[in-house]
Design a protein around this motif. Structure first.
Motif, PDB file in Angstrom:
ATOM      1  N   GLY A 280     -60.955  40.907  69.729  1.00 44.83           N
ATOM      2  CA  GLY A 280     -59.757  41.670  70.032  1.00 44.83           C
ATOM      3  C   GLY A 280     -58.752  40.883  70.845  1.00 44.83           C
ATOM      4  N   LEU A 281     -57.693  41.578  71.233  1.00 49.35           N
ATOM      5  CA  LEU A 281     -56.619  40.961  71.998  1.00 49.35           C
ATOM      6  C   LEU A 281     -56.379  41.810  73.226  1.00 49.35           C
ATOM      7  CD1 LEU A 281     -54.286  40.433  68.957  1.00 49.35           C
ATOM      8  CD2 LEU A 281     -55.457  38.611  70.205  1.00 49.35           C
ATOM      9  N   SER A 282     -56.434  41.175  74.386  1.00 51.21           N
ATOM     10  CA  SER A 282     -56.373  41.948  75.625  1.00 51.21           C
ATOM     11  C   SER A 282     -54.937  42.216  76.090  1.00 51.21           C
ATOM     12  CB  SER A 282     -57.159  41.230  76.717  1.00 51.21           C
ATOM     13  OG  SER A 282     -56.652  39.935  76.905  1.00 51.21           O
ATOM     14  N   THR A 283     -53.951  41.614  75.424  1.00 50.26           N
ATOM     15  CA  THR A 283     -52.543  41.777  75.838  1.00 50.26           C
ATOM     16  C   THR A 283     -52.214  43.223  76.218  1.00 50.26           C
ATOM     17  OG1 THR A 283     -52.251  40.470  73.844  1.00 50.26           O
ATOM     18  CG2 THR A 283     -50.277  40.853  75.165  1.00 50.26           C
ATOM     19  N   GLY A 284     -51.659  43.401  77.384  1.00 51.07           N
ATOM     20  CA  GLY A 284     -51.187  44.726  77.777  1.00 51.07           C
ATOM     21  C   GLY A 284     -52.282  45.653  78.274  1.00 51.07           C
TER      22      GLY A 284
ATOM     23  N   PHE B  15     -64.709  44.081  79.523  1.00 50.13           N
ATOM     24  CA  PHE B  15     -64.068  44.937  78.519  1.00 50.13           C
ATOM     25  C   PHE B  15     -62.646  45.233  78.967  1.00 50.13           C
ATOM     26  CE2 PHE B  15     -68.579  45.828  78.394  1.00 50.13           C
ATOM     27  CZ  PHE B  15     -68.850  45.740  77.036  1.00 50.13           C
ATOM     28  N   TYR B  16     -61.740  45.169  78.021  1.00 49.02           N
ATOM     29  CA  TYR B  16     -60.336  45.444  78.340  1.00 49.02           C
ATOM     30  C   TYR B  16     -59.953  46.787  77.735  1.00 49.02           C
ATOM     31  CZ  TYR B  16     -60.438  40.478  79.378  1.00 49.02           C
ATOM     32  OH  TYR B  16     -60.763  39.246  79.897  1.00 49.02           O
ATOM     33  N   LEU B  17     -59.502  47.685  78.578  1.00 52.61           N
ATOM     34  CA  LEU B  17     -59.080  49.012  78.116  1.00 52.61           C
ATOM     35  C   LEU B  17     -57.573  49.143  78.293  1.00 52.61           C
ATOM     36  CD1 LEU B  17     -61.785  51.275  79.846  1.00 52.61           C
ATOM     37  CD2 LEU B  17     -61.883  50.252  77.578  1.00 52.61           C
ATOM     38  N   LYS B  18     -56.961  49.790  77.304  1.00 51.10           N
ATOM     39  CA  LYS B  18     -55.542  50.108  77.431  1.00 51.10           C
ATOM     40  C   LYS B  18     -55.460  51.618  77.384  1.00 51.10           C
ATOM     41  CE  LYS B  18     -51.174  48.573  75.433  1.00 51.10           C
ATOM     42  NZ  LYS B  18     -50.623  47.651  74.422  1.00 51.10           N
TER      43      LYS B  18
ATOM     44  N   GLY C  48     -57.508  53.658  78.475  1.00 49.35           N
ATOM     45  CA  GLY C  48     -58.836  54.178  78.130  1.00 49.35           C
ATOM     46  C   GLY C  48     -59.394  53.697  76.798  1.00 49.35           C
ATOM     47  N   VAL C  49     -58.537  53.118  75.961  1.00 43.66           N
ATOM     48  CA  VAL C  49     -58.979  52.684  74.630  1.00 43.66           C
ATOM     49  C   VAL C  49     -59.390  51.210  74.678  1.00 43.66           C
ATOM     50  CG1 VAL C  49     -58.256  52.335  72.229  1.00 43.66           C
ATOM     51  CG2 VAL C  49     -57.488  54.359  73.489  1.00 43.66           C
ATOM     52  N   LEU C  50     -60.546  50.893  74.099  1.00 43.74           N
ATOM     53  CA  LEU C  50     -61.025  49.511  74.107  1.00 43.74           C
ATOM     54  C   LEU C  50     -60.161  48.634  73.201  1.00 43.74           C
ATOM     55  CD1 LEU C  50     -63.354  47.685  75.179  1.00 43.74           C
ATOM     56  CD2 LEU C  50     -64.504  48.119  72.996  1.00 43.74           C
ATOM     57  N   VAL C  51     -59.585  47.548  73.769  1.00 41.32           N
ATOM     58  CA  VAL C  51     -58.752  46.652  72.946  1.00 41.32           C
ATOM     59  C   VAL C  51     -59.347  45.250  72.818  1.00 41.32           C
ATOM     60  CG1 VAL C  51     -56.545  47.857  73.238  1.00 41.32           C
ATOM     61  CG2 VAL C  51     -57.238  46.137  74.942  1.00 41.32           C
TER      62      VAL C  51
ATOM     63  N   LEU D 233     -66.952  46.516  66.753  1.00 40.07           N
ATOM     64  CA  LEU D 233     -66.922  47.761  65.966  1.00 40.07           C
ATOM     65  C   LEU D 233     -66.051  48.822  66.640  1.00 40.07           C
ATOM     66  CD1 LEU D 233     -70.734  48.080  65.093  1.00 40.07           C
ATOM     67  CD2 LEU D 233     -68.895  47.269  63.599  1.00 40.07           C
ATOM     68  N   LEU D 234     -66.203  48.918  67.964  1.00 42.50           N
ATOM     69  CA  LEU D 234     -65.487  49.979  68.690  1.00 42.50           C
ATOM     70  C   LEU D 234     -63.980  49.729  68.752  1.00 42.50           C
ATOM     71  CD1 LEU D 234     -68.037  50.544  71.599  1.00 42.50           C
ATOM     72  CD2 LEU D 234     -67.591  52.070  69.650  1.00 42.50           C
ATOM     73  N   ILE D 235     -63.591  48.460  68.831  1.00 41.94           N
ATOM     74  CA  ILE D 235     -62.155  48.135  68.883  1.00 41.94           C
ATOM     75  C   ILE D 235     -61.487  48.594  67.583  1.00 41.94           C
ATOM     76  CG2 ILE D 235     -60.443  46.272  68.942  1.00 41.94           C
ATOM     77  CD1 ILE D 235     -62.562  44.697  70.663  1.00 41.94           C
ATOM     78  N   ALA D 236     -62.159  48.326  66.463  1.00 42.26           N
ATOM     79  CA  ALA D 236     -61.592  48.704  65.165  1.00 42.26           C
ATOM     80  C   ALA D 236     -61.392  50.214  65.077  1.00 42.26           C
ATOM     81  CB  ALA D 236     -62.500  48.218  64.041  1.00 42.26           C
ATOM     82  N   LYS D 237     -62.233  50.961  65.796  1.00 44.39           N
ATOM     83  CA  LYS D 237     -62.141  52.432  65.746  1.00 44.39           C
ATOM     84  C   LYS D 237     -61.237  52.989  66.832  1.00 44.39           C
ATOM     85  CE  LYS D 237     -66.871  53.067  64.093  1.00 44.39           C
ATOM     86  NZ  LYS D 237     -68.222  53.252  64.644  1.00 44.39           N
ATOM     87  N   HIS D 238     -60.600  52.126  67.612  1.00 45.67           N
ATOM     88  CA  HIS D 238     -59.757  52.567  68.741  1.00 45.67           C
ATOM     89  C   HIS D 238     -60.558  53.484  69.667  1.00 45.67           C
ATOM     90  CE1 HIS D 238     -56.172  50.942  66.795  1.00 45.67           C
ATOM     91  NE2 HIS D 238     -56.604  51.477  65.679  1.00 45.67           N
ATOM     92  N   ALA D 239     -61.798  53.140  69.929  1.00 47.09           N
ATOM     93  CA  ALA D 239     -62.672  54.018  70.711  1.00 47.09           C
ATOM     94  C   ALA D 239     -62.174  54.154  72.148  1.00 47.09           C
ATOM     95  CB  ALA D 239     -64.093  53.475  70.705  1.00 47.09           C
TER      96      ALA D 239
END
Ligand SMILES: Cc1cc2nc3c(=O)[nH]c(=O)nc-3n(C[C@H](O)[C@H](O)[C@H](O)COP(=O)(O)OP(=O)(O)OC[C@H]3O[C@@H](n4cnc5c(N)ncnc54)[C@H](O)[C@@H]3O)c2cc1C
Ligand code: FES
Lengths: 409, 106
Positions: free
Chosen positions: A336-340, A359-362, A364-367, A383-389
């Motif tokens: 993923g990309l942690s930007t922002g 883990f980088y959350l934006k 609350g969402v894992l990015v 897997l979770l990043i792809a699902k915008h978990a």
């Protein structure tokens, strides 16, 4: 498609994948691959890892044995530079004056190193690292007790530092920013890598800007900083980033904006021309914006997407970017990309241990995730990043909760 | 040379003589055996080189290191007899081994 078939400019990771995928997708026409390096396509990651360390030979770095291209019906034109693309006539001009016609063209020209523009840049012993030839040049200095200054504390510079140190070389890393790998990771991870390298005996100096190289008899002997410090050395490796090779495309009037602009299927602004790999800029649906990436995964997936499109299928590329870096016994895997990001959550102990994840959350969402010797965290996060978990930070940080359970709040 | 038979998901077989010291992943990739993507080229970073190993051969393989074990644990089509083929070197005692590839590596 008629008699000229597919022409590929560049003979690297994306180009090799395109050939393989064109054939597995059932394309039967001619393929020509034109590359300016003498070798058939090879992997670059080992150039700053096992190949630089001398642990593996070139036979294990090349992507496919040379015979593959013949058996796949792909004509290889190596040591050949493409000088121009003539879109109206649908042909490419090589540096040695040949004209090669295409029906469909794939630009897979990759990127080149950013050069350092300071006095003494052309002294002998100042190296960059992009190609197999560069590795041989750097290895020629690998003698115990030799002094190396690495300019740039990015992942390539740090990988070189780790390998050189293992070879008994005294290593100093100079980084302009206030921490290493500042462009790609959170300060927690930077601090961790600085600790590890220092423990291994590498000198890491941040906030140091290189102002020039000085030498004797045409050979570099000192790196001089803007702050007036002088670092003695026998050789230098500069790793300060890359520049995408987009000039050919731009000169031909193809849209270029921080990379050759393509869609999810690799199409450029010219319907007969495609681009893949480091040189391209593509839309990513997961992040809802355009990206220019410098990674093997990106080159492979774009190579596949272009091949599919050329054979009349749609297999859009829309994935979580990922990357890895090996230093000492540490495997860093980034997804993923942690930007922002608005919150960084640590799992494990980066201050004392050798294995942890951030883990980088934006909101609350894992990015993104940076995982050091933490495959479960990396694999699950991908897997979770792809699902915008949306994840609970306290559960993420709690090591008594298995990674498989973390998402089930 | 170690004789390795790679069986595609649809049953198609490829028997390859793999030079000792190379990994089973390299044996497949260098000989155009489809079904093993090996994105990371053997760095144990991608888990796109998974194979299934039949019971009788499993015991002959060197034990999994932590990294391989945990990567496999999180792979989509992982089974108890899964291994990452980039972590298995071709050796004499593996002569004749058969491995099966999953339907997809993603
Ligand atoms: C030292 C190093 C370590 C790396 N480590 C990692 C890692 O651990 N993980 C990871 O994911 N990525 C890593 N990368 C990045 C990765 O290797 C690249 O993202 C990948 O190679 C991009 O593939 P590509 O096909 O776009 O470009 P390349 O593989 O660079 O291929 C492009 C080719 O085109 C040629 N070319 C350019 N212009 C022309 C022209 N006009 N005519 C003919 N030929 C031309 C180039 O010379 C080159 O051979 C690393 C890179 C380097 C240099
Ligand atoms: S090739 Fe990437 S894990 Fe085996």
């Amino acid at each position: 498609m008629s008699e000229h078939g597919v022409v590929i400019i560049g003979a690297g990771q994306a180009a090799a994948q395109a050939v393989l995928s064109l054939r597995t997708e059932g394309y039967e026409g001619p393929i020509r691959m034109i590359g300016d390096e003498p070798q058939p396509p090879y992997q670059r990651p080992p150039l700053s890892k096992k190949f630089l360390a001398g642990e593996i030979g070139f036979d294990r770095v090349e992507l496919k044995p040379a015979e593959f291209y013949a058996s796949a019906g792909c004509e290889l034109l190596l040591s050949t530079r493409v000088a121009a693309i003539e879109r109206p006539k649908k042909l490419v001009l090589t540096g040695d004056g040949r004209e090669i016609a295409y029906d469909k063209l794939i630009i897979a020209t990759g990127s080149r190193v950013r050069e350092i523009n300071v006095p003494g840049f052309d002294l002998e012993g100042v190296h960059y690292l992009r190609s197999v030839g560069d590795v041989h040049d750097i290895q020629s200095h690998f003698k115990p007790g030799a002094k190396l200054v690495v300019v740039g504390g990015g992942y390539i510079g740090l990988e070189v530092a780790a390998v050189a140190k293992k070879n008994g070389i005294e290593v100093t890393v100079l980084e302009t920013a206030d921490r290493v790998m500042a462009r790609v990771v959170d300060p927690i991870v930077s601090t961790f890598y600085e600790r590890i390298h220092r423990a291994e005996g590498v000198v890491i100096r941040t906030g140091v800007t290189v102002d020039g190289f000085e030498g004797e008899g045409g050979r570099v002997t000192r790196v001089v900083s803007g702050e007036g410090e002088s670092f003695p050395c026998d050789f230098v490796v500069v790793g300060i980033g890359i520049i995408p090779n987009t000039e050919l495309a731009a000169a031909a009037g193809i849209t270029v904006e921080n990379g050759i602009v393509v869609d999810e299927c690799g199409r450029t602004s010219d319907p007969d021309i495609y681009a893949a790999g480091d040189c391209s800029n593509h839309p990513n649906g997961i992040y809802g914006r355009r990206l220019r990436l410098e990674s093997v995964h990106n080159a492979i997936e774009q190579g596949k997407a272009v091949a599919a499109t050329l054979t009349g299928k749609e297999k859009p590329y829309n994935q979580v970017p990922w990357f890895w870096s090996d230093q000492y016994d540490l495997k860093l895997q980034i997804a993923g990309l942690s930007t922002g990001y608005t919150q960084a959550v640590v799992r494990g102990d980066p201050e004392h241990g050798r294995s942890f994840a951030v883990f980088y959350l934006k909101d609350g969402v894992l990015v993104a995730v940076d995982a050091v010797n933490r495959a479960p965290e990396f694999m699950m996060a991908k897997l979770l990043i792809a699902k915008h978990a949306k994840l609970d930070p306290t559960r993420l940080a709690d090591e008594t909760i298995n990674m498989k359970e973390v998402a089930n709040a | 040379m170690t004789k390795v038979t790679y069986v595609e998901h649809d049953g198609k077989e490829h028997t390859i003589e793999v030079a000792e010291g190379l990994t089973l992943m390299e044996g497949a990739v260098k000989n155009m055996v489809p079904g093993i993507d090996a994105d990371c080229g053997g760095a144990c970073a991608c888990a796109t080189c998974m194979v299934y190993v039949p019971e009788e051969w499993l015991a002959k393989l060197p034990a999994k290191e932590d990294m391989e074990e945990t990567m496999l644990d999180f792979c989509e089509h992982s089974q108890p007899n899964s291994r990452l083929s980039c972590q298995i070197k071709a050796t004499k005692n593996l002569d004749g081994i058969r491995v099966t590839m999953p339907e997809s590596q993603h």
